[in-house]
Design a protein around this motif. Sequence first.
Motif: not given
Length: 535
Positions: A84-89, A95-103, A133-138, A140-147
């Motif tokens: 899922l994270a790869k798709a969001f990258v 969307s030119k959100n390069l910082q979030f893509a890097w995270d 690791t699961i928590r940190d990824m979760a 970021l995925l939540y932030q992606a949904q907010q975006l």
Amino acid sequence: MRRRGDSFRRAGRRKISNVVWWVLSAIVLFLFFLILSKAGHIEPRPSIPKRRYRNDKFLEGMNMTEEMLSPTSVARQVNDQIALAKAFVVIAKESKNLQFAWDLSAQIRNSQLLLSTAATRRTPLTVLESEPTIRDMAVLLYQAQQLHYDSATMIMRLKASIQSLEEQMSSVTEKSSKYGQIAAEEVPKSLYCLGVRLATEWFQNLDLQTSLKERNRADSKLTDNSLYHFCVFSDNIIATSVVVNSTALNSKAPEKVVFHLVTNEINYAAMKAWFAMNMDNLRGVTVEVQKFEDFSWLNASYVPVLKQLQDSDTQSYYFSGHNDDGRTPIKFRNPKYLSMLNHLRFYIPEVFPALKKVVFLDDDVVVQKDLSGLFSIDLNKNVNGAVETCMETFHRYHKYLNYSHPLIRSHFDPDACGWAFGMNVFDLVEWRKRNVTGIYHYWQEKNVDRTLWKLGTLPPGLLTFYGLTEALEASWHILGLGYTNVDARVIEKGAVLHFNGNLKPWLKIGIEKYKPLWERYVDYSHPFMQQCNFH
């Protein structure tokens, strides 16, 4: 008799009752111990067989672990997060959100490292070690949904991308078709050069002219119906030469072969010069060259195509294409479809009035078998002998004709089998008897507004010879070498190989693997061929 005393009688009864009581107690004890002993030796219940799922047989051949199959697998959860994270990258970068893509990319690497470590030590991941690791990824995925990087947004973005790509592909395909059509219609420099040199030679070499005239004047073979007569209508000298050469070299009786060539005024001298200079290489084959401008019957009052050429709307349609806002594809507006060399096939009895049977060959064919057998085929009172092409649905009548028109719909079966022009046996006696040229004229007149068909001579041929065509064995005529792949075994068995399509073997755009089939009959050692850079 003296009775016993009461005390004596009570003691006896008491003794008997005690015995009974002890016996019963013993029996009870015995039964109790018996039950206990049986309970200690109870047989174990049969184990329940492990349930076999329908995919087990499939899974046996795969390198899958129990952890991967477990519904509570931590590794599976981490893998799902990574996917899922790869798709969001991708979406973040778009969307030119390069910082979030890097995270996201950094966290993906952390998750992959976690999986790699577990795989190296060959033990499953535990909840405790994977929780951070699961928590940190979760998070970021939540932030992606907010975006608004949710699945619905992803689908919409992908649809938009697909639509954009389809539009680009359509534009490229249209341009490719247009440029391919232009390339197919070009006259190569080498071919133009050859025509000029041959024409010059013809007009300068009077001996060449005299020898050809004397040969044709004394040659009675041109009207001898016991021989094998072939006709080719073309303005391409080299292509026509390949047809004649390949037929001569593969004929069992070349001295019985007669070729009737018809060209136009521009190429007439060059065509005569070429065959006059190369007659000795044709193994006794007779060759006659004519130009259609000499046919007195070929005039606008008799020929619908010539009459249509005088129409301003027809000229605009074929030569400018401005009257339909460019909606008609370029291939439908190709002026070659109004060329008399293309339509002379419907006037063969007039072109050769003394002949009874003739085999028509297109100039883009190669002959690799003896064709004398075509002249002994019984056409069963039909006019046209041709190979059918309805093995695929594309080649049925409804693909060539406009069945929304009542005239077409009421006269022709839409599923009738199509056939190929390019190698046809024509019975000219039946042709004249049935007035087939008149049938052709009728349909050409009806199609003056191009509502019955648009492209080429095959549609009017299908109408003209409807019910008058005898199917030939498929190996007589192999099609497709100018636009598609053809089975090598089919090519090997074929008598006539047809380079129909835009990819002609004498053009640079020709299919490379089929060019040798054509080039083997080209004499590249001829001085004029070398001077004009034929290779």
